[in-house]
Design a protein around this motif. Structure first.
Motif, PDB file in Angstrom:
ATOM      1  N   ASN A  74       0.813  -1.213   0.000  1.00 25.50           N
ATOM      2  CA  ASN A  74       0.000   0.000   0.000  1.00 25.50           C
ATOM      3  C   ASN A  74       0.848   1.267   0.000  1.00 25.50           C
ATOM      4  OD1 ASN A  74      -2.738  -0.225  -0.339  1.00 25.50           O
ATOM      5  ND2 ASN A  74      -3.287   0.161   1.787  1.00 25.50           N
ATOM      6  N   ALA A  75       2.002   1.207   0.640  1.00 27.38           N
ATOM      7  CA  ALA A  75       2.842   2.393   0.766  1.00 27.38           C
ATOM      8  C   ALA A  75       3.561   2.740  -0.532  1.00 27.38           C
ATOM      9  CB  ALA A  75       3.850   2.195   1.897  1.00 27.38           C
ATOM     10  N   THR A  76       4.018   1.708  -1.271  1.00 27.87           N
ATOM     11  CA  THR A  76       4.825   1.954  -2.470  1.00 27.87           C
ATOM     12  C   THR A  76       4.077   1.696  -3.768  1.00 27.87           C
ATOM     13  OG1 THR A  76       5.682  -0.308  -2.502  1.00 27.87           O
ATOM     14  CG2 THR A  76       6.880   1.298  -1.162  1.00 27.87           C
ATOM     15  N   GLY A  77       2.967   0.946  -3.696  1.00 30.38           N
ATOM     16  CA  GLY A  77       2.250   0.580  -4.911  1.00 30.38           C
ATOM     17  C   GLY A  77       2.914  -0.552  -5.671  1.00 30.38           C
ATOM     18  N   GLU A  78       3.940  -1.144  -5.085  1.00 31.60           N
ATOM     19  CA  GLU A  78       4.699  -2.216  -5.750  1.00 31.60           C
ATOM     20  C   GLU A  78       4.006  -3.558  -5.537  1.00 31.60           C
ATOM     21  OE1 GLU A  78       9.056  -4.466  -5.331  1.00 31.60           O
ATOM     22  OE2 GLU A  78       8.504  -2.787  -4.020  1.00 31.60           O
ATOM     23  N   VAL A  79       3.929  -4.364  -6.607  1.00 32.13           N
ATOM     24  CA  VAL A  79       3.415  -5.732  -6.501  1.00 32.13           C
ATOM     25  C   VAL A  79       4.509  -6.584  -5.882  1.00 32.13           C
ATOM     26  CG1 VAL A  79       2.562  -7.743  -7.732  1.00 32.13           C
ATOM     27  CG2 VAL A  79       1.910  -5.452  -8.507  1.00 32.13           C
ATOM     28  N   VAL A  80       4.275  -7.049  -4.656  1.00 29.58           N
ATOM     29  CA  VAL A  80       5.304  -7.798  -3.935  1.00 29.58           C
ATOM     30  C   VAL A  80       5.122  -9.298  -4.091  1.00 29.58           C
ATOM     31  CG1 VAL A  80       5.692  -5.972  -2.236  1.00 29.58           C
ATOM     32  CG2 VAL A  80       3.938  -7.700  -1.814  1.00 29.58           C
ATOM     33  N   LYS A  81       3.949  -9.699  -4.552  1.00 28.59           N
ATOM     34  CA  LYS A  81       3.714 -11.121  -4.758  1.00 28.59           C
ATOM     35  C   LYS A  81       2.595 -11.306  -5.766  1.00 28.59           C
ATOM     36  CE  LYS A  81       3.315 -15.487  -2.306  1.00 28.59           C
ATOM     37  NZ  LYS A  81       3.438 -16.159  -1.002  1.00 28.59           N
ATOM     38  N   SER A  82       2.751 -12.285  -6.642  1.00 28.51           N
ATOM     39  CA  SER A  82       1.723 -12.571  -7.641  1.00 28.51           C
ATOM     40  C   SER A  82       1.759 -14.057  -7.959  1.00 28.51           C
ATOM     41  CB  SER A  82       1.966 -11.743  -8.905  1.00 28.51           C
ATOM     42  OG  SER A  82       0.980 -12.015  -9.871  1.00 28.51           O
ATOM     43  N   TYR A  83       0.587 -14.662  -8.034  1.00 25.73           N
ATOM     44  CA  TYR A  83       0.541 -16.084  -8.367  1.00 25.73           C
ATOM     45  C   TYR A  83      -0.787 -16.417  -9.043  1.00 25.73           C
ATOM     46  CZ  TYR A  83      -2.192 -16.578  -4.020  1.00 25.73           C
ATOM     47  OH  TYR A  83      -3.125 -16.458  -3.022  1.00 25.73           O
ATOM     48  N   THR A  84      -0.789 -17.513  -9.782  1.00 20.16           N
ATOM     49  CA  THR A  84      -1.977 -17.982 -10.487  1.00 20.16           C
ATOM     50  C   THR A  84      -2.526 -19.206  -9.760  1.00 20.16           C
ATOM     51  OG1 THR A  84      -1.119 -17.191 -12.610  1.00 20.16           O
ATOM     52  CG2 THR A  84      -2.899 -18.805 -12.675  1.00 20.16           C
ATOM     53  N   THR A  85      -3.858 -19.233  -9.618  1.00 21.27           N
ATOM     54  CA  THR A  85      -4.473 -20.331  -8.885  1.00 21.27           C
ATOM     55  C   THR A  85      -5.906 -20.526  -9.350  1.00 21.27           C
ATOM     56  OG1 THR A  85      -4.896 -21.197  -6.662  1.00 21.27           O
ATOM     57  CG2 THR A  85      -5.327 -18.857  -7.018  1.00 21.27           C
ATOM     58  N   ASP A  86      -6.525 -21.570  -8.887  1.00 23.90           N
ATOM     59  CA  ASP A  86      -7.957 -21.796  -9.112  1.00 23.90           C
ATOM     60  C   ASP A  86      -8.702 -21.481  -7.813  1.00 23.90           C
ATOM     61  OD1 ASP A  86      -7.381 -22.710 -11.673  1.00 23.90           O
ATOM     62  OD2 ASP A  86      -7.299 -24.824 -11.053  1.00 23.90           O
ATOM     63  N   LEU A  87      -9.850 -20.877  -7.939  1.00 25.06           N
ATOM     64  CA  LEU A  87     -10.676 -20.574  -6.781  1.00 25.06           C
ATOM     65  C   LEU A  87     -11.912 -21.455  -6.776  1.00 25.06           C
ATOM     66  CD1 LEU A  87     -10.647 -16.651  -6.712  1.00 25.06           C
ATOM     67  CD2 LEU A  87      -9.136 -18.225  -5.476  1.00 25.06           C
ATOM     68  N   VAL A  88     -12.264 -21.940  -5.598  1.00 26.79           N
ATOM     69  CA  VAL A  88     -13.507 -22.691  -5.449  1.00 26.79           C
ATOM     70  C   VAL A  88     -14.547 -21.799  -4.792  1.00 26.79           C
ATOM     71  CG1 VAL A  88     -12.304 -24.888  -5.265  1.00 26.79           C
ATOM     72  CG2 VAL A  88     -12.836 -23.600  -3.183  1.00 26.79           C
ATOM     73  N   LYS A  89     -15.795 -22.167  -4.928  1.00 26.99           N
ATOM     74  CA  LYS A  89     -16.857 -21.406  -4.292  1.00 26.99           C
ATOM     75  C   LYS A  89     -16.698 -21.495  -2.767  1.00 26.99           C
ATOM     76  CE  LYS A  89     -21.898 -21.021  -4.017  1.00 26.99           C
ATOM     77  NZ  LYS A  89     -23.203 -21.567  -4.487  1.00 26.99           N
ATOM     78  N   GLY A  90     -16.643 -20.330  -2.127  1.00 32.36           N
ATOM     79  CA  GLY A  90     -16.459 -20.298  -0.679  1.00 32.36           C
ATOM     80  C   GLY A  90     -15.094 -19.765  -0.313  1.00 32.36           C
ATOM     81  N   ILE A  91     -14.460 -20.401   0.688  1.00 32.03           N
ATOM     82  CA  ILE A  91     -13.193 -19.904   1.237  1.00 32.03           C
ATOM     83  C   ILE A  91     -11.998 -20.465   0.475  1.00 32.03           C
ATOM     84  CG2 ILE A  91     -11.695 -19.946   3.267  1.00 32.03           C
ATOM     85  CD1 ILE A  91     -14.054 -19.890   5.024  1.00 32.03           C
ATOM     86  N   ASN A  92     -11.053 -19.559   0.172  1.00 31.43           N
ATOM     87  CA  ASN A  92      -9.794 -19.937  -0.467  1.00 31.43           C
ATOM     88  C   ASN A  92      -8.652 -19.278   0.304  1.00 31.43           C
ATOM     89  OD1 ASN A  92     -10.673 -21.138  -3.364  1.00 31.43           O
ATOM     90  ND2 ASN A  92     -12.020 -19.454  -2.787  1.00 31.43           N
ATOM     91  N   PRO A  93      -7.702 -20.066   0.841  1.00 32.51           N
ATOM     92  CA  PRO A  93      -6.586 -19.477   1.588  1.00 32.51           C
ATOM     93  C   PRO A  93      -5.781 -18.526   0.713  1.00 32.51           C
ATOM     94  CG  PRO A  93      -6.690 -21.850   1.923  1.00 32.51           C
ATOM     95  CD  PRO A  93      -7.638 -21.532   0.810  1.00 32.51           C
ATOM     96  N   LEU A  94      -5.361 -17.422   1.308  1.00 32.97           N
ATOM     97  CA  LEU A  94      -4.523 -16.453   0.595  1.00 32.97           C
ATOM     98  C   LEU A  94      -3.065 -16.720   0.958  1.00 32.97           C
ATOM     99  CD1 LEU A  94      -4.475 -13.937  -1.237  1.00 32.97           C
ATOM    100  CD2 LEU A  94      -4.709 -12.546   0.827  1.00 32.97           C
ATOM    101  N   GLN A  95      -2.222 -16.867  -0.058  1.00 35.61           N
ATOM    102  CA  GLN A  95      -0.822 -17.199   0.167  1.00 35.61           C
ATOM    103  C   GLN A  95      -0.023 -15.930   0.458  1.00 35.61           C
ATOM    104  OE1 GLN A  95       0.625 -19.472  -3.193  1.00 35.61           O
ATOM    105  NE2 GLN A  95      -1.259 -20.697  -3.319  1.00 35.61           N
ATOM    106  N   LEU A  96       0.337 -15.772   1.743  1.00 28.72           N
ATOM    107  CA  LEU A  96       1.081 -14.579   2.168  1.00 28.72           C
ATOM    108  C   LEU A  96       2.404 -14.950   2.812  1.00 28.72           C
ATOM    109  CD1 LEU A  96      -1.887 -12.546   3.723  1.00 28.72           C
ATOM    110  CD2 LEU A  96      -0.860 -12.234   1.471  1.00 28.72           C
ATOM    111  N   ASP A  97       2.944 -16.107   2.450  1.00 29.48           N
ATOM    112  CA  ASP A  97       4.191 -16.574   3.046  1.00 29.48           C
ATOM    113  C   ASP A  97       5.328 -15.587   2.789  1.00 29.48           C
ATOM    114  OD1 ASP A  97       2.705 -18.792   3.649  1.00 29.48           O
ATOM    115  OD2 ASP A  97       3.438 -19.966   1.939  1.00 29.48           O
ATOM    116  N   ASP A  98       6.159 -15.401   3.834  1.00 32.93           N
ATOM    117  CA  ASP A  98       7.403 -14.620   3.744  1.00 32.93           C
ATOM    118  C   ASP A  98       7.179 -13.132   3.481  1.00 32.93           C
ATOM    119  OD1 ASP A  98       8.799 -17.018   4.062  1.00 32.93           O
ATOM    120  OD2 ASP A  98       8.772 -17.395   1.898  1.00 32.93           O
TER     121      ASP A  98
END
Length: 205
Positions: free
Chosen positions: A124-148
């Motif tokens: 939010n402070a710099t506007g830089e994309v610090v992480k990006s990944y491709t995945t499939d989403l299912v209906k309902g809850i999907n864990p967000l990968q925020l490792d490291d």
């Protein structure tokens, strides 16, 4: 001014007594005292007695109504607590605008299945994309990968074929540990603090 002078010298034996907050019992005592002290040569008129009696009934009705409403309010509070207590031990999700603690359990809530979506985490402070990944989403809850990810505030975007998926929302998930009341509003105790019950957007089965 004479009245003010008299009032300034009035003292009450009971410090909690409020002369402007008469109960039905107080009014009845005053009314009976008036009858006792009335001038025998000029007794109260029947019309006045009927009017005062009607006023007494109105006061009694309003007093009982207030007590009834208070009892209903207390019963409603108890009902809120009883209903909310069934959530203890369950996982609930609250909508979040940004990620403020990468170590917490943030999720993506999706209304349907999506394949090949791109998830971007942006500082939010710099506007830089610090992480990006491709995945499939299912209906309902999907864990967000925020490792490291280091401490900071981040926003998350979800897109597919170049189009932002606005119906996929960011949420924070936690297990309900206890239920309490804040004023008249039930709140849930979670690992990341207390949240109002009304703000729950998803309950895990």
């Amino acid at each position: 001014m004479a009245v003010d002078a008299i009032n300034s010298h009035v003292r009450y034996v009971d410090n909690n007594y409020d002369p402007y907050n008469l109960t039905t019992q107080d009014f009845l005592k005053i009314y009976l005292k008036m009858l006792e002290l009335q001038d025998p040569t000029e007794p109260l008129k029947v019309e006045d007695m009927i009017q005062q009696n009607y006023l007494l009934q109105q006061i009694s009705f309003l007093t009982n109504l207030e007590e009834t409403l208070q009892n209903l309010l207390n019963a409603q509070k108890l009902s809120y607590i009883t209903q909310a207590s069934f959530l203890i031990g369950k996982n609930v999700v609250f909508q979040a605008d940004t990620v403020t603690d990468p170590s917490a359990d943030y999720v993506l809530l999706s209304p349907q299945d999506y394949t090949n979506v791109e998830v971007s985490v942006i500082n939010n402070a710099t506007g830089e994309v610090v992480k990006s990944y491709t995945t499939d989403l299912v209906k309902g809850i999907n864990p967000l990968q925020l490792d490291d990810l280091p401490a900071g505030e981040y926003r998350v975007t979800v897109s597919r074929d170049g189009q932002t998926l606005n119906d996929v929302i960011l949420g924070i998930e936690g297990t309900v540990q206890y239920v309490s009341l804040s004023g008249d509003e039930p709140v849930l105790g979670l690992p990341f603090g207390e949240k109002p019950l009304k703000d729950v957007v998803y309950i895990s089965t």
